[in-house]
Design a protein around this motif. Structure first.
Motif, PDB file in Angstrom:
ATOM      1  N   VAL A 174      28.008  48.183  34.445  1.00  0.00           N
ATOM      2  CA  VAL A 174      26.860  48.564  35.276  1.00  0.00           C
ATOM      3  C   VAL A 174      27.243  48.341  36.733  1.00  0.00           C
ATOM      4  O   VAL A 174      27.627  47.241  37.128  1.00  0.00           O
ATOM      5  N   VAL A 175      27.134  49.394  37.542  1.00  0.00           N
ATOM      6  CA  VAL A 175      27.497  49.291  38.957  1.00  0.00           C
ATOM      7  C   VAL A 175      26.301  49.414  39.892  1.00  0.00           C
ATOM      8  O   VAL A 175      26.409  49.083  41.069  1.00  0.00           O
ATOM      9  N   ALA A 176      25.161  49.884  39.373  1.00  0.00           N
ATOM     10  CA  ALA A 176      23.943  49.971  40.188  1.00  0.00           C
ATOM     11  C   ALA A 176      22.733  50.005  39.267  1.00  0.00           C
ATOM     12  O   ALA A 176      22.811  50.516  38.148  1.00  0.00           O
ATOM     13  N   VAL A 177      21.622  49.458  39.779  1.00  0.00           N
ATOM     14  CA  VAL A 177      20.367  49.431  39.023  1.00  0.00           C
ATOM     15  C   VAL A 177      19.251  49.880  39.949  1.00  0.00           C
ATOM     16  O   VAL A 177      19.175  49.449  41.101  1.00  0.00           O
ATOM     17  N   GLY A 178      18.392  50.746  39.440  1.00  0.00           N
ATOM     18  CA  GLY A 178      17.272  51.244  40.230  1.00  0.00           C
ATOM     19  C   GLY A 178      16.050  50.357  40.102  1.00  0.00           C
ATOM     20  O   GLY A 178      15.983  49.466  39.249  1.00  0.00           O
ATOM     21  N   GLU A 179      15.074  50.628  40.935  1.00  0.00           N
ATOM     22  CA  GLU A 179      13.806  49.902  40.917  1.00  0.00           C
ATOM     23  C   GLU A 179      12.979  50.315  39.708  1.00  0.00           C
ATOM     24  O   GLU A 179      13.361  51.225  38.968  1.00  0.00           O
ATOM     25  N   ALA A 180      11.835  49.678  39.518  1.00  0.00           N
ATOM     26  CA  ALA A 180      10.923  50.023  38.432  1.00  0.00           C
ATOM     27  C   ALA A 180      10.055  51.210  38.850  1.00  0.00           C
ATOM     28  O   ALA A 180       9.550  51.253  39.972  1.00  0.00           O
ATOM     29  N   TYR A 181       9.876  52.159  37.953  1.00  0.00           N
ATOM     30  CA  TYR A 181       9.055  53.338  38.184  1.00  0.00           C
ATOM     31  C   TYR A 181       7.944  53.379  37.153  1.00  0.00           C
ATOM     32  O   TYR A 181       8.104  52.902  36.035  1.00  0.00           O
ATOM     33  N   GLU A 182       6.826  54.002  37.499  1.00  0.00           N
ATOM     34  CA  GLU A 182       5.691  54.108  36.594  1.00  0.00           C
ATOM     35  C   GLU A 182       5.915  55.136  35.490  1.00  0.00           C
ATOM     36  O   GLU A 182       5.324  55.029  34.419  1.00  0.00           O
ATOM     37  N   SER A 183       6.742  56.139  35.761  1.00  0.00           N
ATOM     38  CA  SER A 183       6.956  57.190  34.771  1.00  0.00           C
ATOM     39  C   SER A 183       8.446  57.472  34.595  1.00  0.00           C
ATOM     40  O   SER A 183       9.256  57.205  35.489  1.00  0.00           O
ATOM     41  N   LYS A 184       8.758  58.026  33.447  1.00  0.00           N
ATOM     42  CA  LYS A 184      10.143  58.410  33.158  1.00  0.00           C
ATOM     43  C   LYS A 184      10.606  59.491  34.131  1.00  0.00           C
ATOM     44  O   LYS A 184      11.727  59.443  34.631  1.00  0.00           O
ATOM     45  N   SER A 185       9.733  60.447  34.430  1.00  0.00           N
ATOM     46  CA  SER A 185      10.125  61.522  35.346  1.00  0.00           C
ATOM     47  C   SER A 185      10.432  60.986  36.740  1.00  0.00           C
ATOM     48  O   SER A 185      11.344  61.480  37.417  1.00  0.00           O
ATOM     49  N   ALA A 186       9.725  59.967  37.173  1.00  0.00           N
ATOM     50  CA  ALA A 186      10.007  59.358  38.474  1.00  0.00           C
ATOM     51  C   ALA A 186      11.364  58.657  38.458  1.00  0.00           C
ATOM     52  O   ALA A 186      12.103  58.712  39.446  1.00  0.00           O
ATOM     53  N   ALA A 187      11.706  58.034  37.354  1.00  0.00           N
ATOM     54  CA  ALA A 187      13.020  57.384  37.242  1.00  0.00           C
ATOM     55  C   ALA A 187      14.130  58.419  37.277  1.00  0.00           C
ATOM     56  O   ALA A 187      15.166  58.216  37.922  1.00  0.00           O
ATOM     57  N   VAL A 188      13.920  59.545  36.605  1.00  0.00           N
ATOM     58  CA  VAL A 188      14.915  60.628  36.637  1.00  0.00           C
ATOM     59  C   VAL A 188      15.065  61.153  38.060  1.00  0.00           C
ATOM     60  O   VAL A 188      16.178  61.377  38.541  1.00  0.00           O
TER      61      VAL A 188
END
Length: 60
Positions: free
Chosen positions: A26-40
């Motif tokens: 793992v080289v990077a981690v994103g923040e928490a999102y409310e929806s799967k589409s927002a994470a994408v």
């Protein structure tokens, strides 16, 4: 093997992404999102930003 983004749901029910190198690290981690589409969309934003990103050394 090329790197990959993984989108997943955390224990709190939020969606996150992580970027893994070809060796699985793992080289990077994103923040928490409310929806799967927002994470994408977050992964897409990282891809766009990284394509022209410069390295800025702030240690000097």
């Amino acid at each position: 093997m090329a790197g990959k983004f993984e989108v997943y749901e955390d224990k709190a029910g939020k969606f996150r992404f992580r970027l893994k190198a070809g060796n699985g690290e793992v080289v990077a981690v994103g923040e928490a999102y409310e929806s799967k589409s927002a994470a994408v969309k977050g992964t897409q934003a990282v891809q766009r930003a990284a394509s022209d990103a410069a390295l800025v050394d702030l240690t000097a």
